[in-house]
Design a protein around this motif. Structure first.
Motif, PDB file in Angstrom:
ATOM      1  N   PHE A 370       0.822  -1.208   0.000  1.00  0.00           N
ATOM      2  CA  PHE A 370       0.000   0.000   0.000  1.00  0.00           C
ATOM      3  C   PHE A 370       0.858   1.260   0.000  1.00  0.00           C
ATOM      4  N   VAL A 371       2.090   1.125   0.485  1.00  0.00           N
ATOM      5  CA  VAL A 371       3.067   2.210   0.327  1.00  0.00           C
ATOM      6  C   VAL A 371       3.373   2.394  -1.151  1.00  0.00           C
ATOM      7  N   ASP A 372       3.654   1.299  -1.839  1.00  0.00           N
ATOM      8  CA  ASP A 372       3.965   1.363  -3.263  1.00  0.00           C
ATOM      9  C   ASP A 372       2.772   1.860  -4.073  1.00  0.00           C
ATOM     10  N   LEU A 373       1.579   1.392  -3.747  1.00  0.00           N
ATOM     11  CA  LEU A 373       0.372   1.846  -4.444  1.00  0.00           C
ATOM     12  C   LEU A 373       0.193   3.353  -4.289  1.00  0.00           C
ATOM     13  N   SER A 374       0.341   3.837  -3.066  1.00  0.00           N
ATOM     14  CA  SER A 374       0.185   5.273  -2.818  1.00  0.00           C
ATOM     15  C   SER A 374       1.238   6.082  -3.561  1.00  0.00           C
ATOM     16  N   LEU A 375       2.477   5.591  -3.555  1.00  0.00           N
ATOM     17  CA  LEU A 375       3.539   6.301  -4.265  1.00  0.00           C
ATOM     18  C   LEU A 375       3.268   6.344  -5.765  1.00  0.00           C
ATOM     19  N   ALA A 376       2.785   5.248  -6.338  1.00  0.00           N
ATOM     20  CA  ALA A 376       2.512   5.211  -7.776  1.00  0.00           C
ATOM     21  C   ALA A 376       1.408   6.197  -8.152  1.00  0.00           C
ATOM     22  N   ILE A 377       0.343   6.261  -7.350  1.00  0.00           N
ATOM     23  CA  ILE A 377      -0.750   7.203  -7.627  1.00  0.00           C
ATOM     24  C   ILE A 377      -0.269   8.639  -7.475  1.00  0.00           C
ATOM     25  N   LEU A 378       0.468   8.905  -6.418  1.00  0.00           N
ATOM     26  CA  LEU A 378       0.995  10.252  -6.197  1.00  0.00           C
ATOM     27  C   LEU A 378       1.982  10.638  -7.293  1.00  0.00           C
ATOM     28  N   ALA A 379       2.769   9.667  -7.770  1.00  0.00           N
ATOM     29  CA  ALA A 379       3.727   9.958  -8.840  1.00  0.00           C
ATOM     30  C   ALA A 379       3.005  10.418 -10.095  1.00  0.00           C
ATOM     31  N   ALA A 380       1.912   9.748 -10.423  1.00  0.00           N
ATOM     32  CA  ALA A 380       1.140  10.144 -11.600  1.00  0.00           C
ATOM     33  C   ALA A 380       0.548  11.539 -11.430  1.00  0.00           C
ATOM     34  N   ILE A 381       0.004  11.810 -10.261  1.00  0.00           N
ATOM     35  CA  ILE A 381      -0.564  13.137  -9.996  1.00  0.00           C
ATOM     36  C   ILE A 381       0.526  14.194 -10.064  1.00  0.00           C
ATOM     37  N   GLY A 382       1.679  13.902  -9.484  1.00  0.00           N
ATOM     38  CA  GLY A 382       2.779  14.863  -9.486  1.00  0.00           C
ATOM     39  C   GLY A 382       3.295  15.146 -10.884  1.00  0.00           C
ATOM     40  N   LEU A 383       3.457  14.094 -11.695  1.00  0.00           N
ATOM     41  CA  LEU A 383       3.944  14.281 -13.064  1.00  0.00           C
ATOM     42  C   LEU A 383       2.960  15.107 -13.880  1.00  0.00           C
ATOM     43  N   ALA A 384       1.669  14.801 -13.761  1.00  0.00           N
ATOM     44  CA  ALA A 384       0.660  15.551 -14.504  1.00  0.00           C
ATOM     45  C   ALA A 384       0.646  17.020 -14.101  1.00  0.00           C
ATOM     46  N   ASN A 385       0.850  17.272 -12.824  1.00  0.00           N
ATOM     47  CA  ASN A 385       0.827  18.654 -12.339  1.00  0.00           C
ATOM     48  C   ASN A 385       2.054  19.431 -12.787  1.00  0.00           C
ATOM     49  N   MET A 386       3.232  18.800 -12.747  1.00  0.00           N
ATOM     50  CA  MET A 386       4.461  19.503 -13.105  1.00  0.00           C
ATOM     51  C   MET A 386       4.556  19.742 -14.608  1.00  0.00           C
ATOM     52  N   LEU A 387       4.067  18.779 -15.408  1.00  0.00           N
ATOM     53  CA  LEU A 387       4.237  18.883 -16.858  1.00  0.00           C
ATOM     54  C   LEU A 387       2.915  19.125 -17.573  1.00  0.00           C
ATOM     55  N   LYS A 388       2.015  19.866 -16.961  1.00  0.00           N
ATOM     56  CA  LYS A 388       0.673  20.009 -17.510  1.00  0.00           C
ATOM     57  C   LYS A 388       0.657  20.655 -18.896  1.00  0.00           C
ATOM     58  N   ASN A 389       1.648  21.455 -19.224  1.00  0.00           N
ATOM     59  CA  ASN A 389       1.667  22.141 -20.521  1.00  0.00           C
ATOM     60  C   ASN A 389       2.770  21.620 -21.442  1.00  0.00           C
ATOM     61  N   LYS A 390       3.340  20.475 -21.110  1.00  0.00           N
ATOM     62  CA  LYS A 390       4.449  19.944 -21.895  1.00  0.00           C
ATOM     63  C   LYS A 390       3.942  19.010 -22.993  1.00  0.00           C
ATOM     64  N   THR A 391       4.744  18.876 -24.045  1.00  0.00           N
ATOM     65  CA  THR A 391       4.418  17.974 -25.134  1.00  0.00           C
ATOM     66  C   THR A 391       4.531  16.522 -24.695  1.00  0.00           C
ATOM     67  N   TYR A 392       3.830  15.633 -25.408  1.00  0.00           N
ATOM     68  CA  TYR A 392       3.832  14.219 -25.058  1.00  0.00           C
ATOM     69  C   TYR A 392       5.219  13.604 -25.168  1.00  0.00           C
ATOM     70  N   LEU A 393       6.105  14.215 -25.964  1.00  0.00           N
ATOM     71  CA  LEU A 393       7.460  13.683 -26.101  1.00  0.00           C
ATOM     72  C   LEU A 393       8.222  13.740 -24.783  1.00  0.00           C
ATOM     73  N   VAL A 394       7.977  14.776 -24.006  1.00  0.00           N
ATOM     74  CA  VAL A 394       8.618  14.879 -22.692  1.00  0.00           C
ATOM     75  C   VAL A 394       8.104  13.759 -21.786  1.00  0.00           C
ATOM     76  N   TYR A 395       6.800  13.516 -21.833  1.00  0.00           N
ATOM     77  CA  TYR A 395       6.224  12.417 -21.058  1.00  0.00           C
ATOM     78  C   TYR A 395       6.836  11.078 -21.478  1.00  0.00           C
ATOM     79  N   LEU A 396       6.946  10.882 -22.787  1.00  0.00           N
ATOM     80  CA  LEU A 396       7.494   9.617 -23.280  1.00  0.00           C
ATOM     81  C   LEU A 396       8.925   9.405 -22.827  1.00  0.00           C
ATOM     82  N   LEU A 397       9.707  10.478 -22.792  1.00  0.00           N
ATOM     83  CA  LEU A 397      11.084  10.372 -22.323  1.00  0.00           C
ATOM     84  C   LEU A 397      11.115   9.958 -20.856  1.00  0.00           C
ATOM     85  N   ILE A 398      10.271  10.569 -20.041  1.00  0.00           N
ATOM     86  CA  ILE A 398      10.229  10.244 -18.611  1.00  0.00           C
ATOM     87  C   ILE A 398       9.731   8.809 -18.406  1.00  0.00           C
ATOM     88  N   ILE A 399       8.716   8.400 -19.175  1.00  0.00           N
ATOM     89  CA  ILE A 399       8.207   7.034 -19.078  1.00  0.00           C
ATOM     90  C   ILE A 399       9.289   6.035 -19.464  1.00  0.00           C
TER      91      ILE A 399
END
Length: 727
Positions: A370-399
């Motif tokens: 449940f620690v890992d589950l929470s971190l994974a959900i928070l990671a997605a929220i954090g990435l979306a918030n930080m890169l909200k105006n970035k191109t999908y290529l930046v997302y693909l690089l991070i992924i």
């Protein structure tokens, strides 16, 4: 959700799953993850599934197996995965190795897919949802517990439960809650009650977090309590096919009535392993035999990747106030992290003593899921918030970077060996299978040779040949793969009287206390009592790395240095005995170990007093027993007794077995610590032992009724239940 985006996300996750290890994808290899002294995977979970596959293809549903522990209620042990729908489908249709590899691919994909769908449901963008899904699917908990198949099977369903609870919160239609109950039931059937129990606690907290702010009045709270109770009752009810039989087995095990706090915290989280969330192998790697600290690596391991960890903490600080999901999963992360620490934090001790059910489980470290589950959900929220105006290529690089990090760090925990080599019949099994009579084997020194194998192979990241060779020991429960019956076994949940006799990884059995290694460590010196026990329990073959000093044993083969002995004095599976004596367990054990009682002549009744009975003269033959039919759940004997005597069946005593003599039911006594015995009158008789697991059938009825009620709610429960208004 946009259908196109959902398809794109699922296809990406499927592709990542398929390329993780092509040997698994193309069914060329088998994962053989080890524990250093035994393999929970290859000495327990996988052989049980091979047995499931064999029985299903023969038209049988395996409730009992004669292959381990002189007989064992295999369905009642949840780790065997007998009632899990995916196991029934895959192992019923495909060869075991293919079914196993497909199950691994399916569970890794479903873990990511379910979390991806949840993240999209709470409005996380496509690329950030994929990012979080990958972090969860390949998180340290799942990778390290891959060898614990039922643990992994149960854990993947948590995000789907969150989806249905989230949907319920959005529209307050009861069918969404019913679907959550259905998935909770499936999770229970997966066979890891601890993960399902923790999931219930997590789901209750999530549900109340969502609903309580809008239902603060007494009527609203009462309605919430009722709906929550319905969710839990239906979920547990669906799982009763596994839970009810497992509860019975638990009552006969060392965990009957719960475990002590000392037992539950026997392996606490090793605090320096907190650093493994940053670098997994900072304290060493069990894969190359460099992990030398006090913790249990696979129980302490929770690495989700550096980038997911960074973005998770970013979300905690940047979106905590404005995002209710960030608030819940941040708090969940902190609480589960504290609970993970076990007795090193007071919270776990408090809950262990006051929350019903907590005292049935050990390893508080499993809150890491449940620690890992929470971190994974928070990671997605954090990435979306930080890169909200970035191109999908930046997302693909991070992924791509996160995926590469996880693949590089995680793959080393699960060695893959050639499937063909692993499925090749060991020479010891080939020799023993030539004997078509009814007998058992006993493997002595399995843990010692397994530990030596781990050392010889320097873990499991190098040459795996020593593991292939060690199969010659037929170390339980590997013998199940080859349909060879063993007197001992390896199951983490087993009747106490069985473990007392045959031992496990935690304690020596009585049989092992009748033999000892010579001072030079080259020979196993046995006592007369050792022969007494192996003869009485139909043990015809023994496998050992050591020379066994015993005049009744004949060395017949030594493939790769593993010695195979023939025991010429082994008794048949069932036989008649001249007389009986009652001894309580502790005295019976001492009588066995010291050799005070000759088992073929006298049977020790341990469960109740026996009436005085004249003992036949030692030269007097009490009669004969012929086995007319022997199957897993029914044994038919023809007995001819010259006088009143006792009939012994050296199969495991278990309360759900019944016996009849000429169609009249008779009492089965627990004999010789773990066998069965009945009083037999003089004359010729037909004796039948049959297995009647009432807890399985009662559990099946409850499951079917609960499933029917749940499906009815799914189909018809679409009305608004009036929550969310404060009424």
């Amino acid at each position: 959700m946009l259908k196109k985006e959902i398809i794109i996300g699922l296809l990406i996750l499927l592709g990542i799953t398929l390329i993780y290890d092509l040997r698994i994808t193309f069914n060329q290899g088998l994962v053989i993850t080890d524990d250093g002294f035994i393999s929970d995977l290859m000495n327990d979970r996988y052989p049980a599934r091979v047995t499931l596959s064999r029985e299903l293809k023969q038209g049988n549903f395996p409730l009992w197996t004669p292959l381990i522990y002189t007989g064992f209620p295999i369905q009642e042990n949840p780790e065997a995965g007998i009632t899990y729908p995916i196991n029934l489908l895959l192992f019923g249709l495909f060869p075991p190795a293919l079914a196993f590899n497909l199950s691994l691919l399916i569970k890794f994909f479903l873990a990511g897919a379910f979390l991806f769908l949840y993240l999209r449901l709470i409005n996380v963008n496509l690329w950030a949802s994929i990012f979080g899904a990958i972090a969860f699917s390949w998180c340290g908990f799942f990778v390290a517990h891959l060898k614990h198949l039922n643990t992994h099977d149960a854990g993947i369903w948590i995000p789907l439960i969150l989806i249905f609870l989230e949907k319920y919160h959005q529209v307050h239609k009861i069918h969404w809650l019913a679907l959550a109950s259905l998935i909770l039931g499936v999770q229970f059937l997966a066979g890891h009650p601890q993960i399902s129990y923790y999931t219930m606690l997590f789901a209750i907290a999530f549900f109340l977090w969502q609903e309580l702010p809008q239902n603060k009045r007494l009527t609203g709270i009462t309605k919430l309590a009722g709906i929550l109770a319905l969710f839990l009752i239906l979920g547990v009810g669906i799982g009763m096919l596994q839970l009810f039989p497992t509860f019975e087995l638990t009552q006969f095990s060392e965990r009957g009535g719960g475990v002590s706090y000392q037992f539950a915290t026997q392996y606490p989280y090793y605090l320096p392993d907190l650093l493994t969330f940053i670098y997994p192998y900072i304290n060493g790697d069990p894969g190359n035999a460099t992990y030398k600290v006090h913790g249990v690596f696979w129980e302490d391991y929770g690495y989700v990747g550096l980038l997911p960890l960074f973005f998770a903490f970013y979300a905690m600080f940047a979106t905590f106030r404005k995002n209710r999901h960030t608030r819940f999963f941040t708090i969940a992360f902190i609480i589960c992290l504290i609970l993970m620490l076990g007795d090193q934090a007071i919270l776990y001790k408090i809950l262990f003593h006051i929350v019903p059910g907590m005292n049935y489980f050990r390893f508080s470290t499993r809150f890491i899921l449940f620690v890992d589950l929470s971190l994974a959900i928070l990671a997605a929220i954090g990435l979306a918030n930080m890169l909200k105006n970035k191109t999908y290529l930046v997302y693909l690089l991070i992924i791509a970077l996160a995926t590469g990090d996880l693949f590089y760090m995680q793959k080393r925990q699960n060695p893959v060996v050639s499937r063909d080599k692993w499925e090749t019949l060991p020479r010891t099994a080939e020799i023993i299978q030539q004997d078509k009579s009814l007998f058992r084997i006993l493997s002595i020194g399995g843990i010692e040779t397994h530990s030596a194998t781990y050392t010889l192979a320097s873990g499991w990241q190098g040459d795996l040949t020593p593991y292939i060779q060690q199969r010659e020991m037929l170390q339980p429960s590997l013998n199940m793969m080859f349909n060879i019956s063993s007197a001992d076994g390896y199951m983490n949940l087993a009747p106490k009287h069985v473990i007392d006799m045959w031992g496990n990884e935690k304690q020596l059995g009585y049989v092992h206390q009748t033999a000892r290694l010579s001072p030079d460590g080259q020979a196993l010196q046995t006592t007369w009592a050792f022969s007494n026990i192996i003869n009485a329990f139909n043990i015809k073959y023994l496998i050992s790395p050591w020379t066994i000093v015993n005049p009744d044993l004949q060395l017949i083969a030594s493939p790769l240095g593993f010695l195979v002995y023939l025991n010429s004095k082994a008794l048949p599976r069932s036989y008649l005995v001249r007389g009986a004596v009652h001894l309580p367990d502790n005295e019976a054990a001492q009588a066995l170990i010291s050799g005070q009682i000759i088992l073929p002549d006298t049977v020790i009744i341990t469960d109740e007093e026996v009436s005085p009975q004249e003992k036949l003269p030692i030269y007097y033959n009490p009669g004969t027993v012929n086995i007319l039919s022997y199957t897993a759940d029914k044994i038919i004997l023809e007995a001819n007794a010259s006088r009143d005597c006792w009939l012994v069946l050296s199969d495991t005593y278990y309360p759900r077995w019944r016996a009849t003599i000429d169609d009249r039911e008779t009492t089965i006594h627990r004999a010789n610590i773990c066998a069965r015995a009945i009083r037999l009158p003089a004359g010729s008789h037909k004796v039948i032992f049959s297995y009647h697991p009432s807890t399985f059938y009662v559990g099946l009825i409850i499951t079917l009724l609960s499933l029917a009620a749940t499906l009815l709610l799914v189909i018809r429960g679409t009305r608004d239940w009036g929550l969310g208004t404060g009424d």
